[in-house]
Write an enzyme that holds these catalytic residues in place. Sequence first.
Site, PDB file in Angstrom:
ATOM      1  N   HIS A  33       0.955  -1.187   0.058  1.00 35.16           N
ATOM      2  CA  HIS A  33       0.040  -0.042   0.065  1.00 35.16           C
ATOM      3  C   HIS A  33       0.861   1.283   0.121  1.00 35.16           C
ATOM      4  CE1 HIS A  33      -2.796  -2.993   2.145  1.00 35.16           C
ATOM      5  NE2 HIS A  33      -3.490  -2.171   1.028  1.00 35.16           N
ATOM      6  N   GLN A  57     -18.344  -5.977  -0.775  1.00 33.45           N
ATOM      7  CA  GLN A  57     -17.650  -6.770  -1.478  1.00 33.45           C
ATOM      8  C   GLN A  57     -17.214  -8.082  -0.681  1.00 33.45           C
ATOM      9  OE1 GLN A  57     -14.405  -3.581  -1.702  1.00 33.45           O
ATOM     10  NE2 GLN A  57     -12.879  -5.503  -1.780  1.00 33.45           N
ATOM     11  N   ASP A 146      -4.180  -7.454  -7.860  1.00 35.78           N
ATOM     12  CA  ASP A 146      -5.720  -7.610  -7.890  1.00 35.78           C
ATOM     13  C   ASP A 146      -5.740  -7.227  -9.590  1.00 35.78           C
ATOM     14  OD1 ASP A 146      -6.367  -8.094  -5.265  1.00 35.78           O
ATOM     15  OD2 ASP A 146      -5.414  -6.319  -4.658  1.00 35.78           O
ATOM     16  N   SER A 181       0.040  -9.115   0.964  1.00 35.30           N
ATOM     17  CA  SER A 181      -1.526  -8.716   1.051  1.00 35.30           C
ATOM     18  C   SER A 181      -2.018  -9.011   2.471  1.00 35.30           C
ATOM     19  CB  SER A 181      -2.199 -10.548   0.489  1.00 35.30           C
ATOM     20  OG  SER A 181      -3.396 -10.401   1.067  1.00 35.30           O
ATOM     21  N   ARG A 183      -4.078 -10.324   3.845  1.00 33.20           N
ATOM     22  CA  ARG A 183      -4.663 -11.777   4.306  1.00 33.20           C
ATOM     23  C   ARG A 183      -3.351 -12.679   4.760  1.00 33.20           C
ATOM     24  NH1 ARG A 183      -9.408 -10.634   0.514  1.00 33.20           N
ATOM     25  NH2 ARG A 183     -11.058 -10.585   1.875  1.00 33.20           N
TER      26      ARG A 183
HETATM   27  O1  PAF Z   1      -8.356  -3.338  -3.178  1.00 36.23           O
HETATM   28  C1  PAF Z   1      -8.936  -3.076  -2.175  1.00 36.23           C
HETATM   29  O2  PAF Z   1      -8.366  -2.805  -1.185  1.00 36.23           O
HETATM   30  C2  PAF Z   1     -10.518  -2.781  -2.246  1.00 36.23           C
HETATM   31  O3  PAF Z   1     -11.130  -3.963  -3.225  1.00 36.23           O
HETATM   32  C3  PAF Z   1     -10.871  -1.461  -2.879  1.00 36.23           C
HETATM   33  C4  PAF Z   1     -10.280  -1.072  -4.139  1.00 36.23           C
HETATM   34  C5  PAF Z   1     -10.279  -0.376  -1.624  1.00 36.23           C
HETATM   35  C6  PAF Z   1     -12.239  -1.070  -2.851  1.00 36.23           C
HETATM   36  O4  PAF Z   1     -12.844  -1.742  -1.564  1.00 36.23           O
END
Ligand code: PAF
Length: 275
Positions: A33, A57, A146, A181, A183
């Site tokens: 990030h 989601q 992703d 990730s 996760r």
């Molecule tokens: O990639 C992510 O963390 C999420 O799918 C996003 C793009 C912030 C949408 O909630």
Amino acid sequence: MQIFHTISDIRAWRNANQRVAFVPTMGNLHAGHLQLVREAKKHADQVIVSIFVNPTQFSIHEDLANYPRTESRDCELLAAEGCDVVFLPSVETIYAPTAQTTVTVSAVSQNYCGASRTGHFDGVATVVCKLFNIVQPNVAVFGLKDFQQFVVIQTLVRDLHLPIEIIGVPTVREIDGLAMSSRNGYLSERERICAPKIYHILQHARDNLITGKTIVDVETCAISALTHAGFDVDYFNVARRSDLQFATLNDKELIILVAAKLGKTRLIDNLWLDR
Ligand code: PAF
């Protein structure tokens, strides 16, 4: 660094700023990030990051309730990275109880993660569209780990004529090759040792494609290698990078996409190949 929770605060800040780059996240930030934030800084004077664990989601069997929430640590990391604003909306701010609108990006959402995570990409497309409308960025930055999500968002921006430049940042990996990730934190010690095999098997598949093995053979061989290593494979496919259709013999710009579970943790990864 300023922290805002409401749409009106974001609007007031946005009006006072010329060029804004946006990094949407669900928090629990890692080096991947922070790389997105660094890229964002190259494209605008002001960088805004949103932290919002988007309920739409996640499907009912998934990890919404347990998804790691580490907001104060995330804000410290973002401040150290020189981020200007963090947007931390509540679920009610993003999803009013009266809301009726969902955004669907049809074809590119269908296969791969879209096939096994029903409604996932509708949730992503809807929240990203909402966040884009709230923040109105000039540029938005997403990770290429992703990749299907990236193509969904590119398609959404194109189809809805949104004046936003979408930038993709290559996957950041741990030293042993595991894609970073949020996760990964779910993995047990033993699973963490095994997890980089997903990347090694991707690399092997790429080498096999380069030496002329057929796509079907490469996919079959990789699925059996992953299964042998203890993964429960969701999909392993060679696709066309431009539109994510399954690749055929003559396609040149390819991506190998994989999702597989190790214990309870679902990992995804991909590797590009030009031939
Ligand atoms: O990639 C992510 O963390 C999420 O799918 C996003 C793009 C912030 C949408 O909630």
